[in-house]
Design a protein around this motif. Structure first.
Motif, PDB file in Angstrom:
ATOM      1  N   ASN A   1       0.834  -1.197   0.000  1.00  0.00           N
ATOM      2  CA  ASN A   1       0.000   0.000   0.000  1.00  0.00           C
ATOM      3  C   ASN A   1       0.874   1.255   0.000  1.00  0.00           C
ATOM      4  O   ASN A   1       1.763   1.425   0.829  1.00  0.00           O
ATOM      5  N   GLY A   2       0.651   2.143  -0.993  1.00  0.00           N
ATOM      6  CA  GLY A   2       1.384   3.385  -1.089  1.00  0.00           C
ATOM      7  C   GLY A   2       2.768   3.246  -1.641  1.00  0.00           C
ATOM      8  O   GLY A   2       3.547   4.209  -1.633  1.00  0.00           O
ATOM      9  N   ALA A   3       3.184   2.061  -2.124  1.00  0.00           N
ATOM     10  CA  ALA A   3       4.534   1.870  -2.651  1.00  0.00           C
ATOM     11  C   ALA A   3       4.624   2.203  -4.128  1.00  0.00           C
ATOM     12  O   ALA A   3       5.724   2.425  -4.622  1.00  0.00           O
ATOM     13  N   PHE A   4       3.487   2.248  -4.839  1.00  0.00           N
ATOM     14  CA  PHE A   4       3.489   2.507  -6.273  1.00  0.00           C
ATOM     15  C   PHE A   4       2.467   3.596  -6.591  1.00  0.00           C
ATOM     16  O   PHE A   4       1.571   3.904  -5.770  1.00  0.00           O
ATOM     17  N   ASP A   5       2.636   4.117  -7.766  1.00  0.00           N
ATOM     18  CA  ASP A   5       1.599   5.013  -8.274  1.00  0.00           C
ATOM     19  C   ASP A   5       0.302   4.209  -8.446  1.00  0.00           C
ATOM     20  O   ASP A   5       0.342   2.984  -8.624  1.00  0.00           O
ATOM     21  N   PRO A   6      -0.832   4.904  -8.424  1.00  0.00           N
ATOM     22  CA  PRO A   6      -2.096   4.162  -8.492  1.00  0.00           C
ATOM     23  C   PRO A   6      -2.236   3.297  -9.727  1.00  0.00           C
ATOM     24  O   PRO A   6      -2.734   2.172  -9.650  1.00  0.00           O
ATOM     25  N   LYS A   7      -1.787   3.756 -10.872  1.00  0.00           N
ATOM     26  CA  LYS A   7      -1.929   2.948 -12.079  1.00  0.00           C
ATOM     27  C   LYS A   7      -1.045   1.688 -12.023  1.00  0.00           C
ATOM     28  O   LYS A   7      -1.464   0.608 -12.453  1.00  0.00           O
ATOM     29  N   LEU A   8       0.181   1.803 -11.522  1.00  0.00           N
ATOM     30  CA  LEU A   8       1.041   0.620 -11.423  1.00  0.00           C
ATOM     31  C   LEU A   8       0.506  -0.347 -10.370  1.00  0.00           C
ATOM     32  O   LEU A   8       0.554  -1.562 -10.558  1.00  0.00           O
ATOM     33  N   ALA A   9       0.004   0.178  -9.264  1.00  0.00           N
ATOM     34  CA  ALA A   9      -0.570  -0.692  -8.251  1.00  0.00           C
ATOM     35  C   ALA A   9      -1.768  -1.464  -8.800  1.00  0.00           C
ATOM     36  O   ALA A   9      -1.952  -2.644  -8.499  1.00  0.00           O
ATOM     37  N   GLY A  10      -2.595  -0.781  -9.634  1.00  0.00           N
ATOM     38  CA  GLY A  10      -3.720  -1.485 -10.238  1.00  0.00           C
ATOM     39  C   GLY A  10      -3.292  -2.556 -11.224  1.00  0.00           C
ATOM     40  O   GLY A  10      -3.935  -3.601 -11.359  1.00  0.00           O
ATOM     41  N   ALA A  11      -2.196  -2.314 -11.957  1.00  0.00           N
ATOM     42  CA  ALA A  11      -1.723  -3.322 -12.910  1.00  0.00           C
ATOM     43  C   ALA A  11      -1.157  -4.561 -12.213  1.00  0.00           C
ATOM     44  O   ALA A  11      -1.245  -5.672 -12.735  1.00  0.00           O
ATOM     45  N   LEU A  12      -0.574  -4.358 -11.012  1.00  0.00           N
ATOM     46  CA  LEU A  12      -0.003  -5.500 -10.284  1.00  0.00           C
ATOM     47  C   LEU A  12      -1.001  -6.140  -9.319  1.00  0.00           C
ATOM     48  O   LEU A  12      -0.659  -7.169  -8.705  1.00  0.00           O
ATOM     49  N   ALA A  13      -2.165  -5.607  -9.170  1.00  0.00           N
ATOM     50  CA  ALA A  13      -3.139  -6.115  -8.211  1.00  0.00           C
ATOM     51  C   ALA A  13      -3.545  -7.564  -8.474  1.00  0.00           C
ATOM     52  O   ALA A  13      -3.762  -8.325  -7.515  1.00  0.00           O
ATOM     53  N   PRO A  14      -3.719  -8.057  -9.740  1.00  0.00           N
ATOM     54  CA  PRO A  14      -4.133  -9.448  -9.940  1.00  0.00           C
ATOM     55  C   PRO A  14      -3.186 -10.474  -9.318  1.00  0.00           C
ATOM     56  O   PRO A  14      -3.612 -11.574  -8.957  1.00  0.00           O
ATOM     57  N   ALA A  15      -1.915 -10.134  -9.179  1.00  0.00           N
ATOM     58  CA  ALA A  15      -0.965 -11.098  -8.606  1.00  0.00           C
ATOM     59  C   ALA A  15      -0.964 -11.082  -7.091  1.00  0.00           C
ATOM     60  O   ALA A  15      -0.464 -12.023  -6.453  1.00  0.00           O
ATOM     61  N   GLY A  16      -1.504 -10.053  -6.455  1.00  0.00           N
ATOM     62  CA  GLY A  16      -1.490  -9.980  -5.004  1.00  0.00           C
ATOM     63  C   GLY A  16      -0.133  -9.565  -4.480  1.00  0.00           C
ATOM     64  O   GLY A  16       0.857  -9.453  -5.214  1.00  0.00           O
ATOM     65  N   CYS A  17      -0.071  -9.327  -3.184  1.00  0.00           N
ATOM     66  CA  CYS A  17       1.177  -8.862  -2.556  1.00  0.00           C
ATOM     67  C   CYS A  17       1.317  -9.500  -1.187  1.00  0.00           C
ATOM     68  O   CYS A  17       0.412  -9.406  -0.349  1.00  0.00           O
ATOM     69  N   ILE A  18       2.442 -10.144  -0.957  1.00  0.00           N
ATOM     70  CA  ILE A  18       2.768 -10.703   0.355  1.00  0.00           C
ATOM     71  C   ILE A  18       3.716  -9.776   1.100  1.00  0.00           C
ATOM     72  O   ILE A  18       3.477  -9.419   2.254  1.00  0.00           O
TER      73      ILE A  18
ATOM     74  N   THR B   1      16.929   3.172  -6.407  1.00  0.00           N
ATOM     75  CA  THR B   1      16.089   2.356  -5.524  1.00  0.00           C
ATOM     76  C   THR B   1      15.748   1.064  -6.265  1.00  0.00           C
ATOM     77  O   THR B   1      15.211   1.098  -7.386  1.00  0.00           O
ATOM     78  N   VAL B   2      16.044  -0.065  -5.644  1.00  0.00           N
ATOM     79  CA  VAL B   2      15.787  -1.385  -6.216  1.00  0.00           C
ATOM     80  C   VAL B   2      14.943  -2.164  -5.219  1.00  0.00           C
ATOM     81  O   VAL B   2      15.095  -2.017  -3.996  1.00  0.00           O
ATOM     82  N   GLY B   3      14.005  -2.959  -5.726  1.00  0.00           N
ATOM     83  CA  GLY B   3      13.119  -3.708  -4.834  1.00  0.00           C
ATOM     84  C   GLY B   3      12.474  -4.889  -5.539  1.00  0.00           C
ATOM     85  O   GLY B   3      12.658  -5.129  -6.738  1.00  0.00           O
ATOM     86  N   ALA B   4      11.675  -5.649  -4.742  1.00  0.00           N
ATOM     87  CA  ALA B   4      10.968  -6.822  -5.248  1.00  0.00           C
ATOM     88  C   ALA B   4       9.657  -6.955  -4.500  1.00  0.00           C
ATOM     89  O   ALA B   4       9.595  -6.796  -3.278  1.00  0.00           O
ATOM     90  N   GLN B   5       8.602  -7.248  -5.252  1.00  0.00           N
ATOM     91  CA  GLN B   5       7.280  -7.510  -4.664  1.00  0.00           C
ATOM     92  C   GLN B   5       7.038  -9.005  -4.715  1.00  0.00           C
ATOM     93  O   GLN B   5       6.995  -9.609  -5.797  1.00  0.00           O
ATOM     94  N   ILE B   6       6.863  -9.651  -3.553  1.00  0.00           N
ATOM     95  CA  ILE B   6       6.563 -11.084  -3.473  1.00  0.00           C
ATOM     96  C   ILE B   6       5.048 -11.231  -3.593  1.00  0.00           C
ATOM     97  O   ILE B   6       4.287 -10.703  -2.768  1.00  0.00           O
ATOM     98  N   THR B   7       4.600 -11.930  -4.627  1.00  0.00           N
ATOM     99  CA  THR B   7       3.182 -12.020  -4.943  1.00  0.00           C
ATOM    100  C   THR B   7       2.568 -13.291  -4.360  1.00  0.00           C
ATOM    101  O   THR B   7       3.273 -14.203  -3.895  1.00  0.00           O
ATOM    102  N   LYS B   8       1.231 -13.368  -4.422  1.00  0.00           N
ATOM    103  CA  LYS B   8       0.479 -14.542  -3.986  1.00  0.00           C
ATOM    104  C   LYS B   8       0.100 -15.460  -5.149  1.00  0.00           C
ATOM    105  O   LYS B   8      -0.493 -16.517  -4.911  1.00  0.00           O
ATOM    106  N   ALA B   9       0.384 -15.075  -6.360  1.00  0.00           N
ATOM    107  CA  ALA B   9      -0.079 -15.819  -7.528  1.00  0.00           C
ATOM    108  C   ALA B   9       0.713 -17.106  -7.695  1.00  0.00           C
ATOM    109  O   ALA B   9       1.845 -17.256  -7.209  1.00  0.00           O
ATOM    110  N   ASP B  10       0.092 -18.035  -8.408  1.00  0.00           N
ATOM    111  CA  ASP B  10       0.770 -19.273  -8.767  1.00  0.00           C
ATOM    112  C   ASP B  10       1.490 -19.082 -10.093  1.00  0.00           C
ATOM    113  O   ASP B  10       1.566 -17.972 -10.632  1.00  0.00           O
TER     114      ASP B  10
END
Length: 440
Positions: free
Chosen positions: A275-292, A309-318
């Protein structure tokens, strides 16, 4: 009429006279010892010998010449005379006497064969000859007697050969020298049980060693794709922060024109949600995968002229969900849209505290398919200057690019640090695939 020259090469050997008749042995005198050697009387000279009993007389022995006659050499070219079959003057061989007929008397000759034939009676008396009659061996075929020897008599008169005495075996428990020997015992139940336990123990140790070796080999082997993807959900929890975000990262030949780059970590964001880590449009594009979990860190280059700045989002998707997300980003070019850039992490109290949205110059977003993760990076100048036209890292790193992000190396910084974090995530999860995902 033949002459002596014809028989010059013939050997004048007198024939051996036949043996005299067998005389009965005289019993020893009582005062004499029968076991001692009894010498036979030497007969008188042949001139005073008694007359032979009536019967066929042997021909007289011709005297031996003192010197051999001189041999006359035959003339050259003459054939030598044939050799006669017998010595001249010797009687023709007569037919052998019938069996059982005593040999004709002849003059006595002191020969070794005569003594050997007559010495048996001198050493063995009549009592010994009669003792062996009960153990006689079966008679064998008579062998021809040697010239001058005594013919063998009947089997009853010959002494029987005594059997070889058997050596008595020592009693049980006593050795050959009379030394007592401990009796041999069969292994008891305790010995058999100990041997069985030893074999069983060796087998268990061998099985444990083989199992350990197989376990180590299996542990060292890379897991399959499904196991690596499942492990990727917890990689953020099991991997040290210095492994995912090293304090210093060296890039050899990854800068503009093949220059070396070095980045130093100045801040690490605590792991948190998205939450609040991305712009709203990017957050919406990554929403289907979920976020852990969301993992982020900020670096500065060696010239202290740029922040990354470098990072990684761990998702819930299979795996199917990550594949679908990657396809959506690739087909719709979501990774190069300026309104879908990730936000920098501006840590308070550091030199990157003013690193915000307006300072973003280059970025990259990658959706992985072998791990449940989305890797991203964003770079900008450290002096706080703003950019109205930021450029994706893939475009800024192309050969011949003349934009400010390309010439300053900000595009290389974002791309190379994203490559490093992506490789660390795969190594921590044990992913067998090491292919780098194309930037979306």
């Amino acid at each position: 009429m033949s002459t002596d020259a014809e028989f010059a090469d013939a050997r004048h050997i007198p024939p051996i006279p036949p043996q005299p008749p067998r005389r009965p042995a005289a019993a020893p005198a009582p005062a004499e010892d029968p076991q001692t050697a009894v010498l036979r009387r030497v007969p008188p000279a042949p001139s005073s010998a008694p007359a032979a009993p009536p019967g066929p007389t042997a021909p007289p022995v011709p005297p031996r010449p003192a010197a051999p006659p001189r041999v006359q050499q035959p003339p050259a070219g003459a054939q030598p005379p044939p050799r006669p079959d017998r010595v001249p003057g010797s009687p023709a061989p007569s037919a052998p006497a019938a069996p059982g007929t005593p040999p004709p008397p002849a003059a006595f000759r002191d020969t070794a064969a005569f003594h050997l034939a007559n010495s048996q009676e001198l050493w063995s008396g009549p009592g010994e000859r009669g003792a062996g009659q009960g153990t006689r061996e079966p008679a064998s075929a008579p062998s021809p007697a040697a010239p001058g020897s005594r013919p063998p008599g009947p089997a009853a008169e010959r002494p029987a050969q005594l059997p070889w005495p058997r050596t008595p075996l020592p009693p049980q428990g006593v050795g050959p020298a009379g030394v007592p020997v401990a009796p041999s015992r069969r292994p008891g139940a305790r010995v058999l049980a100990a041997a069985a336990c030893l074999v069983l123990g060796i087998g268990l140790l061998g099985g444990a060693a083989a199992g350990g070796w197989l376990t180590e080999k299996a542990a060292g082997a890379p897991p399959d794709a499904e196991a690596a993807f499942a492990k990727g959900h917890d990689v953020w929890r099991n991997t040290p922060v210095d492994t995912l975000f090293p304090r210093t990262v060296n890039g050899l030949g990854v800068g503009p024109g093949g220059a070396d780059r070095t980045w130093t970590r100045i801040a690490v964001a605590p792991d948190s949600g998205c939450n609040g880590a991305f712009d709203p449009k990017l957050a919406g594009a990554l929403a289907p995968a979920g976020c852990i979990r969301l993992l982020r860190a900020t670096y500065i280059d060696a010239t202290r002229s740029g922040f990354i700045t470098v990072g990684a989002q761990i998702t819930k998707a299979d795996q199917a969900g990550m594949m679908a997300l990657n396809t959506r980003f690739s087909t719709k070019n979501l990774g190069i849209r300026t309104d879908l850039m990730p936000l920098p992490y501006a840590a308070k109290g550091t030199s990157a505290a003013d690193f915000g949205r307006a300072q973003r110059a280059s970025w990259t977003v990658r959706v992985l398919t072998d791990l449940p993760a989305v890797v991203f990076a964003v770079s900008g100048f450290a002096d706080g200057r703003t950019f109205t036209e930021p450029q994706p890292a893939e475009a800024a790193t192309r050969s011949g690019a003349t934009t400010a992000p390309a010439e300053s190396g900000l595009g290389h910084d974002a791309k190379d640090l994203a490559d490093r974090i992506e490789a660390d995530l795969r190594k921590a999860a044990g992913s067998p695939t090491q292919t780098r995902e194309a930037s979306s």
